[in-house]
Scaffold this motif. Structure first.
Motif, PDB file in Angstrom:
ATOM      1  N   MET A 240       0.908  -1.140   0.080  1.00  0.00           N
ATOM      2  CA  MET A 240      -0.096  -0.153  -0.030  1.00  0.00           C
ATOM      3  C   MET A 240       0.845   1.227  -0.040  1.00  0.00           C
ATOM      4  SD  MET A 240      -3.182  -0.474  -0.111  1.00  0.00           S
ATOM      5  CE  MET A 240      -3.847   0.941   0.465  1.00  0.00           C
ATOM      6  N   LEU A 249      -2.138  -4.661  -8.468  1.00  0.00           N
ATOM      7  CA  LEU A 249      -2.754  -5.655  -7.720  1.00  0.00           C
ATOM      8  C   LEU A 249      -2.322  -6.972  -7.936  1.00  0.00           C
ATOM      9  CD1 LEU A 249      -5.878  -3.894  -8.460  1.00  0.00           C
ATOM     10  CD2 LEU A 249      -5.107  -3.640  -6.383  1.00  0.00           C
ATOM     11  N   LEU A 293      -7.782  -8.560  -2.325  1.00  0.00           N
ATOM     12  CA  LEU A 293      -6.546  -8.470  -3.108  1.00  0.00           C
ATOM     13  C   LEU A 293      -5.424  -7.671  -2.337  1.00  0.00           C
ATOM     14  CD1 LEU A 293      -8.152  -7.664  -6.510  1.00  0.00           C
ATOM     15  CD2 LEU A 293      -6.824  -9.811  -6.025  1.00  0.00           C
ATOM     16  N   GLY A 295      -2.907  -4.740  -1.911  1.00  0.00           N
ATOM     17  CA  GLY A 295      -2.961  -3.413  -2.327  1.00  0.00           C
ATOM     18  C   GLY A 295      -4.188  -2.749  -2.657  1.00  0.00           C
ATOM     19  N   ILE A 296      -5.451  -3.180  -2.133  1.00  0.00           N
ATOM     20  CA  ILE A 296      -6.542  -2.379  -2.408  1.00  0.00           C
ATOM     21  C   ILE A 296      -6.484  -1.135  -1.131  1.00  0.00           C
ATOM     22  CG2 ILE A 296      -9.171  -2.251  -2.683  1.00  0.00           C
ATOM     23  CD1 ILE A 296      -9.030  -5.024  -4.116  1.00  0.00           C
ATOM     24  N   PHE A 297      -6.896  -1.841   0.027  1.00  0.00           N
ATOM     25  CA  PHE A 297      -7.387  -0.991   1.178  1.00  0.00           C
ATOM     26  C   PHE A 297      -6.268  -1.385   2.276  1.00  0.00           C
ATOM     27  CE2 PHE A 297     -11.866  -1.854  -0.193  1.00  0.00           C
ATOM     28  CZ  PHE A 297     -11.957  -0.575  -0.916  1.00  0.00           C
TER      29      PHE A 297
ATOM     30  N   VAL B  63     -10.012  -1.853 -10.145  1.00  0.00           N
ATOM     31  CA  VAL B  63      -9.755  -1.742  -8.961  1.00  0.00           C
ATOM     32  C   VAL B  63      -8.857  -0.259  -8.600  1.00  0.00           C
ATOM     33  CG1 VAL B  63      -8.838  -2.673  -6.770  1.00  0.00           C
ATOM     34  CG2 VAL B  63     -10.149  -4.126  -8.415  1.00  0.00           C
ATOM     35  N   LYS B  67      -9.593   2.780  -6.292  1.00  0.00           N
ATOM     36  CA  LYS B  67      -8.667   3.539  -5.466  1.00  0.00           C
ATOM     37  C   LYS B  67      -8.546   5.145  -5.565  1.00  0.00           C
ATOM     38  CE  LYS B  67      -4.836   1.496  -4.044  1.00  0.00           C
ATOM     39  NZ  LYS B  67      -3.612   0.540  -4.190  1.00  0.00           N
TER      40      LYS B  67
END
Lengths: 383, 114
Positions: A240, A249, A293, A295-297, B63, B67
């Motif tokens: 992140m 991702l 996945l 790297g999203i949140f 995705v 973001k």
């Protein structure tokens, strides 16, 4: 033969009769043709599908063949598609201008069809050879740098037999990655991931992910942390905060095998359900992970499962290339087709070898539409 | 253009006009979506009615655009997923990442509650 196996040609000509004649002749020779009766329609078709080659007329209303070619030259995803002028013009000055626009060749409309076909075939063959040569050179550089996103063999562990299979998309190195990190004599970490995307871009980023994963596994283990959910959480937080990986991702299945306890700790990030064959009642079920996945949140909701397998039980981890199919109607995604087709082989002697020889896998090798990877783990008796 | 857009009750409905959403189109799709986000559109609904297949590159574009949308305080929902694509969203937990609604009416209603 499926459309995906055929070489595709975009035919552009304002004369419908020419379009029809060329389409029939080239289709008979095994090409798949897309027809456009104007350059503008051709440009629209190119937004949906990239052909292997473009054959275009010169004289057309609204936008002529040169203007069409000039338009394509401005687009990096289109400029490299071999372009042939199909024309009745024989003027050498026009031909010279065409070559300036990097048109690969001219074909006169009066040329007999077999000659047209052999010209196209030769050209595609030359392009393909050049392509293969480039891949070979890049692959040898990657090998020289010891860059591998898939190991050469699986480790041998007490009580567990591990096998894997990996087939890159169209033989390009791709986004799937496999690793077996033998952390110490007790713990081995099994990794299967898929960086979203295909070919070189995904392949390049797979190394960044693998480096983080290897580092995170080692650092966690140094600190006495063997929980796969905790390791995934750490990897996710690092990803992140890395601006290079910000838009990349990846899925990840992670299994920590403990040979002392003879157990497996599993957590996943956006990965496909793991197939779980239980010898005792010959049942085939799935184990679903909860994590998002990588790297999203910031909070990827990673949780783990500890599996106590019995002798003869089997696990299969797969990536999405295994569940994508192409038939005459087009492409589809179907998770159940794999277990429905090969499920009866689980529990048999040498089940992995049998699965590898099954027509499902053989067809996947030929008709695949993405990277395909499988990791197979079978629990053995330690007595 | 991959996206055909119209605005309804302050919500942008962006219809994806392709059958096979794949690697080739992923970049262009992302560019069009980011243009909408950068124009300050706060509620975007992606309409999948024409889409029969989505590959992982295209999902990746979706995705990473999401973001960007979140960073710009926008939200993004999807509607009219066919069964295969909805299964894929569920299998890969993207159902937890995107708001999925059966139709435009529900998505517009939900967007206006935010």
């Amino acid at each position: 033969m499926l459309n995906g196996d055929k070489k595709t040609i975009l035919l552009v000509d304002d004369n419908h009769l020419v379009l029809e004649i060329m389409d029939r002749a080239l289709s008979r020779e095994g090409f798949k043709c897309f027809k456009a009766d104007s350059a503008l329609k051709g440009i629209n078709l190119l937004k949906q599908q990239l052909p292997d080659i473009i054959l275009s007329d010169y004289e057309m209303p609204e936008m002529n063949g040169f203007e069409f070619r000039e338009h394509l030259m401005k687009d990096t995803s289109l400029k490299h598609i071999p372009f042939i002028f199909l024309t009745s013009m024989t003027d050498t000055s026009l031909m010279a201008r065409g070559y300036e626009l990097e048109a690969v060749d001219y074909i006169l409309k009066e040329t007999p069809v077999p000659v047209v076909v052999s010209k196209i075939t030769n050209l595609l063959h030359a392009v393909s050879l050049q392509h293969q040569q480039s891949i070979k050179e890049l692959s040898s550089v990657a090998q020289a740098l010891n860059l591998r996103s898939v190991p050469q063999e699986a480790p041998k562990l007490k009580g567990f037999v591990i096998n894997f299979w990996h087939k890159p998309y169209q033989d390009y190195p791709g986004g799937d990655f496999v690793d077996f990190i033998v952390v110490n004599p007790r713990y081995t970490c099994v990794i299967l991931g898929d960086v979203m995307g295909k070919r070189w871009g995904a392949w390049f980023f797979s190394f960044s992910f693998l480096s983080y994963i290897r580092a995170a596994v080692r650092l966690c283990v140094f600190e006495g942390e063997f929980s796969t959910a905790a390791i995934l959480n750490k990897i996710n937080r690092v990803v992140m905060h890395d601006p290079v990986l910000n838009e990349v991702l990846s899925t990840l299945s992670m299994m920590m095998i403990d040979v002392e306890e003879q157990s497996i700790n599993y957590a996943g990030a956006g990965d496909l359900p793991v197939l779980y064959y239980k010898k005792e009642d010959e049942s085939l079920t799935t184990i679903k992970s909860t994590g998002l996945l990588l790297g999203i949140f910031e909070d990827g909701s990673y949780t783990e499962n500890t599996l106590k397998l019995n002798s003869g039980d089997e696990l299969m981890l797969i990536t999405d290339g295994i569940i994508d199919f192409e038939d005459k109607q087009g492409k589809i995604t179907d998770y159940n087709r794999f277990p429905d087709t090969i499920g009866h082989l689980l529990g048999t002697e040498n089940s992995f070898d049998r699965i590898m020889k099954h027509s499902f896998i053989i067809n996947k090798s030929i008709e695949q539409i993405d990277d395909c990877s499988i990791i197979h783990i079978r629990k053995e008796s330690i007595l | 253009m991959i996206l055909k857009t119209k605005e309804e009750d302050g919500v942008i409905i962006a219809e994806i006009q392709i059958k096979e959403a794949n690697l080739v189109l992923a970049e262009q799709f992302k560019k069009e979506l980011l243009d909408l986000i950068n124009m300050g559109k706060n509620h975007i609904v992606l309409d999948f009615r024409n889409v029969e297949y989505v590959d992982s590159s295209f999902l990746g574009s979706m995705v990473s655009s999401l973001k960007m949308a979140i960073a710009n305080k926008s939200d993004m929902a999807v509607i009219h997923l066919n069964k295969d694509i909805e299964d894929l969203f569920n299998l890969t937990r993207l159902n937890k990442v995107f708001n999925i609604y059966p139709n435009k009416r529900m998505a517009v209603m939900a967007a206006n509650k935010f």
